[in-house]
Write a protein that holds these residues in place. Structure first.
Motif, PDB file in Angstrom:
ATOM      1  N   PRO A  27       0.824  -1.221   0.000  1.00  0.00           N
ATOM      2  CA  PRO A  27       0.000   0.000   0.000  1.00  0.00           C
ATOM      3  C   PRO A  27       0.851   1.262   0.000  1.00  0.00           C
ATOM      4  CG  PRO A  27       0.138  -0.902   2.210  1.00  0.00           C
ATOM      5  CD  PRO A  27       0.840  -1.891   1.322  1.00  0.00           C
ATOM      6  N   GLN A  68      -3.569  -4.371   5.279  1.00  0.00           N
ATOM      7  CA  GLN A  68      -3.572  -4.815   3.885  1.00  0.00           C
ATOM      8  C   GLN A  68      -3.556  -6.331   3.808  1.00  0.00           C
ATOM      9  OE1 GLN A  68      -4.094  -3.113   1.299  1.00  0.00           O
ATOM     10  NE2 GLN A  68      -2.894  -3.719  -0.487  1.00  0.00           N
ATOM     11  N   THR A  71      -6.964  -7.968   4.519  1.00  0.00           N
ATOM     12  CA  THR A  71      -7.971  -7.954   3.451  1.00  0.00           C
ATOM     13  C   THR A  71      -7.942  -9.224   2.622  1.00  0.00           C
ATOM     14  OG1 THR A  71      -6.485  -6.849   1.863  1.00  0.00           O
ATOM     15  CG2 THR A  71      -7.848  -5.448   3.277  1.00  0.00           C
TER      16      THR A  71
END
Length: 366
Positions: A27, A68, A71
Motif C-alpha cells: 500500500p 492490507q 484484506t
C-alpha cells in the motif's frame, strides 16, 4: 459456496472476495513515511546505501501492511509472509537487509509478530472471525453435532463475519422466519437470494458456534439446500473425478455410491455419513441415464436431482464450506486437489502427493 459470499452487493460489513495475490500489493504509506522511503531509495540508487529505519518508521510501515494483509487472509502462511516482505523490498529497495540471504528475512519475522499482535487487538475489540477461534465449548453438549471446528486459517473466505451494519441477532432471526415462507413460493429465487445474502453472517455464526446436526440445520435453512445456493464450476465428467481418486490412491466408492433399487439400499443410504448417491437405470451404463443424483450428509438426503455426479461433487464442496465440515480422512487428497489445484485456495501449501500431481499437470503446459 453460498452465492452471497461472493456478491458485491452483500450487506455484510466486510467480506473477502479475492484469493491471495500472486504479487502482493504494497500500500501507499503515510506522507512522512513515503518521504523517508523516497529519500532512502534515491540514496540506494545513487550510492548503494541501505536505509536503517528508525523504530518509529519501522512501526509505521508494519501498521500499514497489517490491515492490507487482513484484506486477503487472517492467518497467512510462512510462504505468504515471504510474498509480503519480498514485495516490500522490491518496491522500496532501500529496505533490503544486508545480512540476510534473501534480503528480507528480518522484515518477514517482524511482519509475523505484527500480525499476531494485530489479531490480538482485533480479537479484543470483538472481531468475530478471531474470537470464534478462541471459544471453549462444553463437552457433551447434546444440541451440537460432533463435527470439529475448522479454523479460518484453512483457506476459507468469510469464515465468520460480523452481522451487517444495523442488524442484530433478533432482526436476522425475523429475516430467517420470513425466508421460510418465501422459499415455498414459486418463481421466487431473487427474493430468496436477497434474504439469503442478508442472513449470511447469522447463518455462519450458527454453523460455527452451535455446530447443529444437518437435519436440524436443513429444517431451519431449507433455501441453502438448493442447487442455486451453491457455486458450481464448469462440469467435469464423473470418470475424470474417479480417475483422480484412483490416482491419489483413494477409493471412489468412499464418495460415490451407485444404486439401482433405492428401497433395497435405503439402510446403507441412511448410514452414510457423507457421500453422493447415483440412482442408475437398470441395464444402462453407470454414468448414463441417471434417474437421480443427490448428496447425503449424516444420513440426511440434503439435495437431489443434481443431474450428474461431477456437478454433485462440486456442490458438495460448497456445502462442506457452508456447513463447516472437515474433509473425510479417506478422501483428503481428492478434496485437497479440488480445493488447492482447481479452486486455487491455499495453493502454496501442498502435500507431497498433490505436489507431484501438480508437477505432472504442468509438464504438458507450454
Amino acid at each position: 459456496m453460498d452465492t452471497d459470499i461472493l456478491s458485491s452487493d452483500s450487506s455484510s460489513s466486510f467480506l473477502r472476495c479475492e484469493p491471495w495475490p500472486d504479487n502482493f500489493p504494497v500500500p501507499e504509506f503515510t506522507y512522512n513515511v513515503e518521504l523517508q522511503l523516497q529519500r532512502g531509495n534515491a540514496d540506494f540508487q545513487n550510492n548503494g546505501t541501505l536505509l536503517s529505519p528508525s523504530p518509529k518508521l519501522k512501526s509505521d510501515i508494519l501498521e500499514s501492511l497489517a490491515p492490507q494483509i487482513i484484506t486477503f487472509k487472517v492467518y497467512p502462511s510462512s510462504a505468504e509472509f515471504d510474498d509480503v516482505a519480498k514485495a516490500l523490498v522490491k518496491k522500496h529497495p532501500c529496505l533490503k537487509e544486508q545480512g540476510s540471504v534473501s534480503g528480507f528475512y528480518g522484515r518477514k519475522i517482524s511482519l509475523k509478530y505484527k500480525m499476531a499482535n494485530y489479531r490480538t487487538m482485533l480479537r479484543n475489540i470483538g472481531c468475530t472471525e478471531l474470537t470464534v477461534n478462541s471459544l471453549k465449548r462444553k463437552q457433551g453438549d447434546s444440541r451440537t453435532s460432533p463435527n470439529q471446528v475448522k479454523k479460518a486459517r484453512r483457506a476459507e473466505v468469510n469464515y465468520c463475519p460480523d452481522y451487517p451494519s444495523g442488524q442484530s441477532q433478533d432482526s436476522l432471526e425475523e429475516e430467517r422466519l420470513a425466508l421460510l415462507s418465501e422459499v415455498k413460493k414459486s418463481n421466487n429465487h431473487q427474493v430468496v437470494k436477497a434474504k439469503m445474502e442478508m442472513t449470511f453472517a447469522y447463518r455462519r455464526h450458527e454453523v460455527i458456534e452451535d455446530r447443529p446436526f444437518i437435519a436440524e440445520f436443513k429444517r431451519r435453512w431449507p433455501a441453502l439446500f438448493s442447487e442455486q445456493e451453491t457455486d458450481a464450476i464448469e462440469t467435469r465428467r464423473a470418470c475424470v473425478l474417479k480417475a483422480l481418486m484412483v490416482y491419489v490412491n483413494e477409493d471412489p466408492d468412499h464418495l460415490i455410491q451407485e444404486y439401482i433399487d433405492v428401497e433395497e439400499n435405503q439402510k446403507a443410504m441412511d448410514e452414510t455419513v457423507l457421500g453422493i448417491y447415483a440412482i442408475t437405470v437398470e441395464g444402462a451404463e453407470p454414468t448414463d441415464c441417471l434417474a437421480d443424483v443427490g448428496i447425503i450428509i449424516e444420513g440426511v438426503n440434503v439435495l437431489d436431482e443434481l443431474g450428474n455426479i461431477a456437478n454433485a461433487v462440486i456442490i458438495l464442496l460448497g456445502l462442506m464450506y457452508s456447513l463447516n465440515l472437515s474433509y473425510p480422512t479417506n478422501l483428503k487428497y481428492t478434496f485437497e486437489v479440488l480445493q488447492k489445484l482447481v479452486m486455487e485456495l491455499d495453493a502454496n501449501k501442498l502435500s507431497t502427493k498433490v505436489q507431484v500431481l501438480k508437477n505432472k499437470l504442468f509438464e504438458g503446459t507450454p
